[in-house]
Motif scaffolding. Structure first.
Motif, mmCIF file in Angstrom:
data_model
loop_
_atom_site.group_PDB
_atom_site.id
_atom_site.type_symbol
_atom_site.label_atom_id
_atom_site.label_comp_id
_atom_site.label_asym_id
_atom_site.label_seq_id
_atom_site.Cartn_x
_atom_site.Cartn_y
_atom_site.Cartn_z
ATOM 1 N N CYS A 130 25.399 58.479 -3.886
ATOM 2 C CA CYS A 130 26.322 59.593 -4.174
ATOM 3 C C CYS A 130 26.101 60.738 -3.197
ATOM 4 O O CYS A 130 27.055 61.367 -2.730
ATOM 5 C CB CYS A 130 26.108 60.097 -5.606
ATOM 6 S SG CYS A 130 27.289 59.448 -6.788
ATOM 7 N N TYR A 131 24.840 61.008 -2.889
ATOM 8 C CA TYR A 131 24.528 62.094 -1.961
ATOM 9 C C TYR A 131 24.972 61.750 -0.540
ATOM 10 O O TYR A 131 25.450 62.614 0.195
ATOM 11 C CB TYR A 131 23.024 62.395 -1.984
ATOM 12 C CG TYR A 131 22.603 63.254 -3.151
ATOM 13 C CD1 TYR A 131 22.737 64.639 -3.096
ATOM 14 C CD2 TYR A 131 22.088 62.696 -4.314
ATOM 15 C CE1 TYR A 131 22.373 65.437 -4.164
ATOM 16 C CE2 TYR A 131 21.719 63.481 -5.392
ATOM 17 C CZ TYR A 131 21.863 64.854 -5.309
ATOM 18 O OH TYR A 131 21.514 65.646 -6.372
ATOM 19 N N GLN B 215 32.595 62.093 2.969
ATOM 20 C CA GLN B 215 33.890 62.529 2.449
ATOM 21 C C GLN B 215 34.379 63.774 3.167
ATOM 22 O O GLN B 215 35.572 63.912 3.453
ATOM 23 C CB GLN B 215 33.776 62.831 0.951
ATOM 24 C CG GLN B 215 33.775 61.608 0.085
ATOM 25 C CD GLN B 215 33.690 62.003 -1.370
ATOM 26 O OE1 GLN B 215 33.154 63.050 -1.717
ATOM 27 N NE2 GLN B 215 34.208 61.171 -2.225
ATOM 28 N N GLN B 216 33.459 64.685 3.428
ATOM 29 C CA GLN B 216 33.842 65.908 4.135
ATOM 30 C C GLN B 216 34.360 65.574 5.535
ATOM 31 O O GLN B 216 35.333 66.167 6.010
ATOM 32 C CB GLN B 216 32.646 66.872 4.230
ATOM 33 C CG GLN B 216 32.104 67.345 2.893
ATOM 34 C CD GLN B 216 33.037 68.310 2.174
ATOM 35 O OE1 GLN B 216 34.083 68.680 2.683
ATOM 36 N NE2 GLN B 216 32.673 68.718 0.970
ATOM 37 N N TYR C 190 34.089 68.370 -4.188
ATOM 38 C CA TYR C 190 33.192 67.236 -3.999
ATOM 39 C C TYR C 190 31.773 67.532 -4.488
ATOM 40 O O TYR C 190 31.037 66.621 -4.846
ATOM 41 C CB TYR C 190 33.135 66.819 -2.523
ATOM 42 C CG TYR C 190 34.429 66.283 -1.958
ATOM 43 C CD1 TYR C 190 35.510 65.976 -2.780
ATOM 44 C CD2 TYR C 190 34.585 66.084 -0.585
ATOM 45 C CE1 TYR C 190 36.690 65.489 -2.257
ATOM 46 C CE2 TYR C 190 35.763 65.585 -0.055
ATOM 47 C CZ TYR C 190 36.812 65.297 -0.899
ATOM 48 O OH TYR C 190 37.978 64.813 -0.380
ATOM 49 N N PHE C 191 31.377 68.823 -4.479
ATOM 50 C CA PHE C 191 30.016 69.167 -4.904
ATOM 51 C C PHE C 191 29.767 68.683 -6.333
ATOM 52 O O PHE C 191 28.938 67.804 -6.578
ATOM 53 C CB PHE C 191 29.802 70.683 -4.819
ATOM 54 C CG PHE C 191 29.729 71.208 -3.413
ATOM 55 C CD1 PHE C 191 28.545 71.140 -2.688
ATOM 56 C CD2 PHE C 191 30.838 71.780 -2.810
ATOM 57 C CE1 PHE C 191 28.476 71.611 -1.388
ATOM 58 C CE2 PHE C 191 30.778 72.258 -1.506
ATOM 59 C CZ PHE C 191 29.597 72.179 -0.796
ATOM 60 N N PHE D 126 28.738 62.168 0.108
ATOM 61 C CA PHE D 126 29.267 63.534 0.138
ATOM 62 C C PHE D 126 29.613 64.005 1.556
ATOM 63 O O PHE D 126 30.758 64.403 1.810
ATOM 64 C CB PHE D 126 28.281 64.493 -0.532
ATOM 65 C CG PHE D 126 28.676 65.935 -0.413
ATOM 66 C CD1 PHE D 126 29.710 66.445 -1.181
ATOM 67 C CD2 PHE D 126 28.042 66.777 0.485
ATOM 68 C CE1 PHE D 126 30.102 67.775 -1.053
ATOM 69 C CE2 PHE D 126 28.420 68.097 0.612
ATOM 70 C CZ PHE D 126 29.457 68.592 -0.157
ATOM 71 N N LEU E 73 30.489 64.918 -7.319
ATOM 72 C CA LEU E 73 29.496 63.879 -7.039
ATOM 73 C C LEU E 73 28.141 64.165 -7.689
ATOM 74 O O LEU E 73 27.402 63.243 -8.017
ATOM 75 C CB LEU E 73 29.318 63.722 -5.528
ATOM 76 C CG LEU E 73 30.493 63.026 -4.832
ATOM 77 C CD1 LEU E 73 30.382 63.170 -3.334
ATOM 78 C CD2 LEU E 73 30.573 61.560 -5.217
#
Length: 641
Positions: free
Chosen positions: A279-280, A286-287, A91-92, A283, A95
């Motif tokens: 987008c940030y 999503q985690q 994901y890092f 993140f 994104l």
């Protein structure tokens, strides 16, 4: 083996499910009759480019999280352990790259459809090829993604199959066709909250019944479900650290970088900064979603151990096992089963509403408006609403087709996934390689699609010839993490048992599904570059300003200037114009109902702006944020971000 066990809903469960539908429809009707009342294509398709960061980020997350994923992730962890969690490492970059590469390029060009970019960078043919590929991809997918969870629900609970499908499909069509993108985004926000609530309820109650979190962890460790770091580099291995964290980056790029459903949300943001921030924000969300899926799988294991309902014959497939577990946990708690079903169908609603809206947008912007540039705004808006309605009905038709497809249903999901990688490759070819030409783009896309179908169909045939029976529907095999661009062939991959080393074409067919997107997009780029070089690469002066991200010029900084020029790496980035007047471009788009701006006009405008540069020397430098990315220096870009 026992018979399939059905558990039934109470009246309270049905009421909660009905509340979800009514609330979703209500949000759509609110935006249909408030504000601008969806009277322009700009409002209906792009939410007037007025959305703030939080709703956009939650909408991005909801589109990402389908009903299939809600069912798939826990059964994956229950069966194979927590190795799947390492997907979070992807994901890092997955994104960061969209935030600082794709969003700046798309946003500064003020596009409505991601495929407008392909015409500005290449030509109309490439744009139509990309659009048709996307439409084919989404039409196949959207009916199946609605039908699959309804089928699982029907098998476990006796919940009326076509009642659920029709209710969800018609409500979704209603609020998408009436409320436009604003309604889609705000219903996504509501549905995201419902999804979190449903999964949390299962985990909290299930953990309590299993004896607490410590007991859940102890049983998972004893049952070898807590996976360590598997650094095996073998690309044929289904899940390892490398396949999940590196292959997953390309899956994420195909979804968050170039997929129309997500790009449309970025472009609906008020400013580029808010689009990047979304987008940030997505993140950590999503985690959390990934951790909830993994935790639910561990709680399932703590309850059943190795003696699963699937082995006992209570259910027929893994996705049904998750629903059986939920009904089992909430057996004496009326209403909570309904909450989870609302959670499940929130995932389906958010996915198909995004599909309807993005399909209406690309059909309008890429296929209709270029041929009718002078269409009246009111007529264009009405047609856009009609398209959303038509795609809603197509979705229901596809759900019916899915019901008679049987085991071929898996192939439908697989076809969807096969198309994500080549589309990513096409955009990367245009954005990162200045010398790529239109012929190379078309041939590269064709080569990527051929490679994708070759591997996918070859895998399917190899499995069939091995006489391995395929279940009628196993949605665990479907996208566990990505429901919009890269679905998987997990069901067609054998369970991770020891087997002889495959060679040649069999090895290619056995490639881990996590590498599909990377492999197919790389095929597009390599073939596209070779064909471009053979047919005459594009020259610097022929490029539309703002369509190339200057990554090559940065990577090849050590080369002398003359070699950079030959490689077409000296982009307008180095020219650092003080100001480029983008207002005529915006006015032209507004007057033409958002039709793609002509490449020649953009080049002319760029040259005129260059000639006027001396006159605008003292203008406010803040306007640089509106410049195409390749017209700013690296320092300027960093400041703009």
């Amino acid at each position: 083996m026992g018979e399939v066990v059905q558990m039934h809903f109470t009246t309270v469960d049905y009421v909660i499910f009905a509340v979800l539908l009514v609330a979703s429809a209500g949000i759509g009707l609110f935006y249909a009759f408030s504000g601008g009342r969806q009277r322009t294509t700009q409002e209906f398709l792009m939410a007037d480019r007025s959305m703030s960061c939080l709703p956009v980020s939650l909408s991005l997350l909801a589109t990402f999280q389908s009903a299939v994923a809600i069912l798939g992730a826990p059964s994956e962890v229950y069966t194979y352990g927590t190795q799947y969690w390492f997907l979070g490492c992807s994901y890092f970059l997955g994104l960061l790259i969209p935030a600082h590469v794709f969003i700046p390029v798309f946003y500064r060009l003020r596009l409505s459809s991601a495929y407008e970019y392909l015409e500005l960078r290449f030509n109309k043919t490439v744009r139509i090829c990309g659009t048709v590929t996307f439409i084919f991809q989404m039409v196949i997918y959207m009916g199946v993604v609605l039908y699959a969870p309804a089928l699982a629900l029907n098998a476990v609970t006796g919940f009326d199959l076509w009642g659920a499908v029709l209710a969800m499909g018609l409500v979704c069509t209603l609020y998408t066709a009436l409320g436009g993108l604003k309604a889609v985004i705000w219903t996504d926000v509501f549905q995201t909250v419902v999804m979190f609530a449903g999964q949390l309820a299962v985990i909290v109650v299930g953990t309590s019944q299993a004896g607490g979190i410590t007991e859940v962890w102890r049983k998972a460790v004893n049952g070898s479900r807590i996976s360590g770091l598997d650094l095996n580099p073998d690309p044929l291995q289904r899940h390892s650290f490398w396949t999940l964290s590196v292959g997953g980056v390309f899956l994420m790029l195909a979804l968050y970088g170039v997929n129309q459903a997500q790009v449309q949300r970025y472009l609906s943001s008020r400013t580029e900064r808010e689009a990047v921030m979304s987008c940030y924000v997505v993140f950590p969300c999503q985690q959390v979603v990934l951790c909830l899926g993994c935790m639910m799988g561990l709680v399932m294991f703590a309850r059943y151990g190795e003696d699963s309902p699937l082995d006992k014959g209570y259910v027929k497939t893994n996705d049904q096992m998750v629903l059986y577990f939920v009904m089992d946990v909430f057996r004496d708690l009326p209403g909570l089963s309904g909450l989870f079903v609302a959670c499940l169908f929130s995932g389906a609603l958010s996915t198909i509403s995004s599909a309807f809206n993005s399909l209406a947008t690309v059909t309008m912007e890429d296929l209709i408006k270029p041929h009718f540039p002078n269409m009246a705004e009111s007529k264009a808006t009405l047609l856009s609403k009609g398209l959303a309605l038509v795609y809603g009905l197509v979705c229901l038709a596809m759900a019916y087709i899915a019901s008679i497809m049987g085991s071929v249903l898996q192939a439908a999901f697989s076809i969807f996934g096969m198309l994500g990688g080549p589309l990513l490759g096409l955009f990367c070819l245009g954005m990162f390689f200045p010398w790529a030409n239109p012929i190379g783009a078309v041939v590269g896309l064709a080569a990527g699609l051929v490679m994708a179908f070759w591997i996918g169909i070859g895998n399917f045939v190899m499995r069939m010839s091995a006489a391995t029976p395929l279940p009628p529907l196993n949605t665990t095999a479907l996208p566990l993490f990505d429901n919009m661009t890269t679905t998987v062939l997990t069901s067609l991959v054998t369970t991770p048992t020891s087997k002889p080393r495959l060679t040649g074409v069999e090895a290619l067919y056995s490639l881990s599904y996590m590498w599909y997107s990377a492999h197919n997009s790389a095929t597009v780029v390599v073939v596209g570059l070779l064909v471009s070089l053979l047919t005459g690469p594009m020259k610097e002066k022929d490029l539309t300003p703002g369509t190339v991200f200057p990554v090559l010029g940065t990577l090849l900084f050590f080369l002398p200037e003359r070699y950079k020029e030959k490689l077409c790496c000296v982009t307008p980035l180095t020219q650092k114009p003080k100001q480029i007047d983008t207002q005529p471009y915006q006015m032209a788009k507004k007057e033409g109902n958002g039709t793609a701006y002509c490449k020649e006009d953009m080049v002319t405008e760029f040259k005129e702006a260059e000639s006027d540069r001396a006159e605008t020397e003292d203008e406010d430098l803040d306007t640089k944020i509106a410049l195409p990315s390749c017209q700013l220096t690296a320092t300027d870009q960093e400041t703009a971000f």
